[in-house]
Design a protein around this motif. Structure first.
Motif, PDB file in Angstrom:
ATOM      1  N   VAL A 178       0.976  -1.146   0.079  1.00  0.00           N
ATOM      2  CA  VAL A 178       0.034  -0.266  -0.236  1.00  0.00           C
ATOM      3  C   VAL A 178       0.996   1.688  -0.117  1.00  0.00           C
ATOM      4  CG1 VAL A 178      -2.167  -1.010   1.000  1.00  0.00           C
ATOM      5  CG2 VAL A 178       0.256  -0.520   2.598  1.00  0.00           C
ATOM      6  N   ASP A 179       1.726   1.494   0.303  1.00  0.00           N
ATOM      7  CA  ASP A 179       3.153   2.638   0.825  1.00  0.00           C
ATOM      8  C   ASP A 179       3.654   2.382  -0.691  1.00  0.00           C
ATOM      9  OD1 ASP A 179       2.186   3.006   2.869  1.00  0.00           O
ATOM     10  OD2 ASP A 179       3.798   2.191   4.104  1.00  0.00           O
ATOM     11  N   THR A 180       4.279   1.345  -1.517  1.00  0.00           N
ATOM     12  CA  THR A 180       4.986   1.100  -2.505  1.00  0.00           C
ATOM     13  C   THR A 180       3.601   1.786  -3.825  1.00  0.00           C
ATOM     14  OG1 THR A 180       5.757  -1.056  -1.822  1.00  0.00           O
ATOM     15  CG2 THR A 180       5.909  -0.322  -4.055  1.00  0.00           C
ATOM     16  N   TRP A 181       2.638   1.557  -3.384  1.00  0.00           N
ATOM     17  CA  TRP A 181       0.991   2.034  -4.598  1.00  0.00           C
ATOM     18  C   TRP A 181       2.072   3.711  -4.190  1.00  0.00           C
ATOM     19  CZ3 TRP A 181      -1.797   0.531  -7.956  1.00  0.00           C
ATOM     20  CH2 TRP A 181      -3.073   1.853  -9.242  1.00  0.00           C
ATOM     21  N   ALA A 182       1.682   3.987  -2.507  1.00  0.00           N
ATOM     22  CA  ALA A 182       1.472   5.505  -3.096  1.00  0.00           C
ATOM     23  C   ALA A 182       2.697   5.938  -3.903  1.00  0.00           C
ATOM     24  CB  ALA A 182       0.995   5.433  -1.144  1.00  0.00           C
ATOM     25  N   CYS A 183       3.811   6.033  -3.352  1.00  0.00           N
ATOM     26  CA  CYS A 183       5.404   6.252  -4.110  1.00  0.00           C
ATOM     27  C   CYS A 183       5.095   6.377  -5.747  1.00  0.00           C
ATOM     28  CB  CYS A 183       6.337   5.486  -3.297  1.00  0.00           C
ATOM     29  SG  CYS A 183       6.906   5.122  -1.611  1.00  0.00           S
ATOM     30  N   GLY A 184       4.747   5.235  -5.833  1.00  0.00           N
ATOM     31  CA  GLY A 184       4.243   5.627  -7.235  1.00  0.00           C
ATOM     32  C   GLY A 184       3.441   6.660  -8.346  1.00  0.00           C
ATOM     33  N   CYS A 185       2.214   6.954  -7.322  1.00  0.00           N
ATOM     34  CA  CYS A 185       1.595   7.598  -7.858  1.00  0.00           C
ATOM     35  C   CYS A 185       2.306   9.235  -7.171  1.00  0.00           C
ATOM     36  CB  CYS A 185       0.502   7.732  -6.334  1.00  0.00           C
ATOM     37  SG  CYS A 185      -0.819   6.154  -7.559  1.00  0.00           S
ATOM     38  N   ILE A 186       3.185   9.168  -6.086  1.00  0.00           N
ATOM     39  CA  ILE A 186       3.776  10.243  -6.132  1.00  0.00           C
ATOM     40  C   ILE A 186       4.203  10.249  -7.262  1.00  0.00           C
ATOM     41  CG2 ILE A 186       5.367  11.498  -4.590  1.00  0.00           C
ATOM     42  CD1 ILE A 186       3.575  10.239  -1.859  1.00  0.00           C
ATOM     43  N   PHE A 187       5.690   9.831  -7.205  1.00  0.00           N
ATOM     44  CA  PHE A 187       6.450   9.582  -8.249  1.00  0.00           C
ATOM     45  C   PHE A 187       6.226  10.432 -10.036  1.00  0.00           C
ATOM     46  CE2 PHE A 187       9.292   5.958 -10.855  1.00  0.00           C
ATOM     47  CZ  PHE A 187       9.938   8.130 -11.249  1.00  0.00           C
ATOM     48  N   ALA A 188       4.268  10.163 -10.198  1.00  0.00           N
ATOM     49  CA  ALA A 188       4.164  10.038 -11.454  1.00  0.00           C
ATOM     50  C   ALA A 188       3.972  11.913 -11.306  1.00  0.00           C
ATOM     51  CB  ALA A 188       2.628   9.415 -12.211  1.00  0.00           C
ATOM     52  N   GLU A 189       2.902  11.886  -9.877  1.00  0.00           N
ATOM     53  CA  GLU A 189       2.585  13.732  -9.905  1.00  0.00           C
ATOM     54  C   GLU A 189       3.757  14.318  -9.742  1.00  0.00           C
ATOM     55  OE1 GLU A 189      -0.107  15.866  -7.081  1.00  0.00           O
ATOM     56  OE2 GLU A 189      -0.365  13.791  -6.236  1.00  0.00           O
ATOM     57  N   LEU A 190       4.879  14.246  -9.376  1.00  0.00           N
ATOM     58  CA  LEU A 190       6.457  14.598  -9.148  1.00  0.00           C
ATOM     59  C   LEU A 190       7.123  15.273 -10.271  1.00  0.00           C
ATOM     60  CD1 LEU A 190       8.657  13.487  -6.279  1.00  0.00           C
ATOM     61  CD2 LEU A 190       7.508  15.837  -6.601  1.00  0.00           C
ATOM     62  N   MET A 191       7.134  13.876 -11.661  1.00  0.00           N
ATOM     63  CA  MET A 191       7.374  14.041 -13.089  1.00  0.00           C
ATOM     64  C   MET A 191       6.366  15.218 -14.058  1.00  0.00           C
ATOM     65  SD  MET A 191       9.999  12.948 -13.572  1.00  0.00           S
ATOM     66  CE  MET A 191      10.009  12.349 -15.189  1.00  0.00           C
ATOM     67  N   GLU A 192       4.915  14.552 -13.916  1.00  0.00           N
ATOM     68  CA  GLU A 192       3.842  15.281 -14.590  1.00  0.00           C
ATOM     69  C   GLU A 192       3.118  16.726 -13.939  1.00  0.00           C
ATOM     70  OE1 GLU A 192       3.773  14.313 -17.894  1.00  0.00           O
ATOM     71  OE2 GLU A 192       4.518  12.515 -17.693  1.00  0.00           O
ATOM     72  N   LYS A 193       3.542  17.271 -12.943  1.00  0.00           N
ATOM     73  CA  LYS A 193       3.053  17.949 -12.299  1.00  0.00           C
ATOM     74  C   LYS A 193       1.746  18.105 -12.062  1.00  0.00           C
ATOM     75  CE  LYS A 193       3.833  22.996 -11.313  1.00  0.00           C
ATOM     76  NZ  LYS A 193       2.800  23.233 -11.579  1.00  0.00           N
ATOM     77  N   LYS A 194       0.984  16.932 -12.405  1.00  0.00           N
ATOM     78  CA  LYS A 194      -0.673  16.319 -11.887  1.00  0.00           C
ATOM     79  C   LYS A 194      -0.297  14.794 -11.453  1.00  0.00           C
ATOM     80  CE  LYS A 194      -1.684  14.877 -16.879  1.00  0.00           C
ATOM     81  NZ  LYS A 194      -2.135  15.440 -18.139  1.00  0.00           N
ATOM     82  N   ALA A 195      -1.528  14.529 -10.882  1.00  0.00           N
ATOM     83  CA  ALA A 195      -1.849  13.289  -9.464  1.00  0.00           C
ATOM     84  C   ALA A 195      -1.684  12.779 -11.345  1.00  0.00           C
ATOM     85  CB  ALA A 195      -2.690  13.365  -9.039  1.00  0.00           C
ATOM     86  N   LEU A 196      -1.767  11.088 -11.536  1.00  0.00           N
ATOM     87  CA  LEU A 196      -2.118   9.492 -11.828  1.00  0.00           C
ATOM     88  C   LEU A 196      -3.641   9.545 -11.540  1.00  0.00           C
ATOM     89  CD1 LEU A 196      -0.560   8.267 -13.915  1.00  0.00           C
ATOM     90  CD2 LEU A 196      -0.403   6.644 -11.854  1.00  0.00           C
TER      91      LEU A 196
END
Length: 293
Positions: A178-196
């Motif tokens: 559950v923490d790993t999934w959230a890290c992935g979502c944060i990763f995408a948001e940092l790169m694209e500047k919007k939530a996945l």
């Protein structure tokens, strides 16, 4: 009556602000009235103390007991949070900066997991960032210690946009994924500047996820049919092309992201494995040495 003399602390904080761009934040926690077992307030403080000190985890500086108001004031020194930081930017973060931020986040979460603690509320608002791009994982209000086998935990975890699909579908026994999934979502948001995934309710959120990956089958996710809230009547979405949805990612970054947000939690990469991924191969040694303890 407060057990802390605030005057010297306030003087110290003013000096710290000038040196470290830090401000004082106080979190107010009402004391529990449980008659049995360990109070959740005591558990939160115990978890925070267990994780001290770490370069990427917020430091608990003071615990101020207010008996007349039956509350504790937890005092931290902190800077901006990652969500506000992203909103303040006029353009996307440079790729190397994202890489350094994600290395720090994985470093902090791995430290938690190695001490058998699940954060359960990872999101940009709970990640603090300084002016020199040092991040601190914060807000352990939903964090819990875990043991093997994993006991049943509440499914009301993680802010909706960062909530893992197994939790959205009602799974009550879950682990570090559950923490790993959230890290992935944060990763995408940092790169694209919007939530996945930006659902406005639980069913909309799971459909947003399925629109990205395609609606899974039991062949792709063997435990899917056993999840309480999965319905065979769900729409059959076709998968998208990740590189078109996430144009800012290079090949290695996209490979890491897709391993972090694998639908089946059994196939999800751990944060320990993520730290060893080739995506981080070009991090400068002086940057790595600042955060590895």
């Amino acid at each position: 009556m407060s057990l802390i003399n605030w005057q010297p602390i306030q003087s110290y904080l003013k000096a710290a602000n000038k040196l470290c761009w830090c401000t004082k934040a106080t979190r107010f926690i009402k004391l529990d009235n449980e008659d049995e077992g360990m109070p959740s307030t005591a558990m939160r403080i115990s978890i925070l103390k267990e994780l001290q000190p770490h370069p990427n985890i917020v430091n608990l500086k003071e615990v101020d007991y207010m008996p007349s108001e039956k509350r504790l004031n937890l005092v931290f020194y902190l800077d901006n949070d990652l969500r506000k930081h992203l909103k303040s930017l006029k353009s996307k973060l440079p790729p190397y900066e994202v890489k350094l931020l994600m290395f720090q986040l994985f470093n902090a979460v791995h430290f938690c997991h190695s001490r058998r603690i699940i954060h359960r509320d990872l999101k940009p608002q709970n990640i603090l960032i300084s002016k020199d791009n040092v991040i601190k994982l914060a807000d352990f209000g939903l964090a819990r210690a875990f043991s093997i086998p994993i006991r049943t935990l509440t499914h009301e975890i993680e802010t909706l946009w960062y909530r893992a699909p197994e939790v959205l579908l009602g799974q009550r026994q879950y682990a570090l994924g559950v923490d790993t999934w959230a890290c992935g979502c944060i990763f995408a948001e940092l790169m694209e500047k919007k939530a996945l995934f930006t659902g406005d309710c639980e069913i909309d959120q799971i459909f947003k996820i399925f629109q990205f990956f395609g609606t899974p089958s039991s062949k792709e996710w063997p435990n899917l049919v056993n999840l309480p809230d999965f319905k065979p009547t769900f729409p059959r979405f076709k998968p998208c092309k990740p590189e078109e949805v996430l144009p800012s990612f290079d090949r290695m970054g996209l490979d890491l992201l897709l391993k972090l947000v694998a639908l089946d939690p059994a196939k999800r990469i751990s944060v320990k494995e993520a730290l060893k991924h080739a995506y981080f191969s070009d991090l400068k040694q002086e940057d790595i040495s600042r955060f590895v303890i």
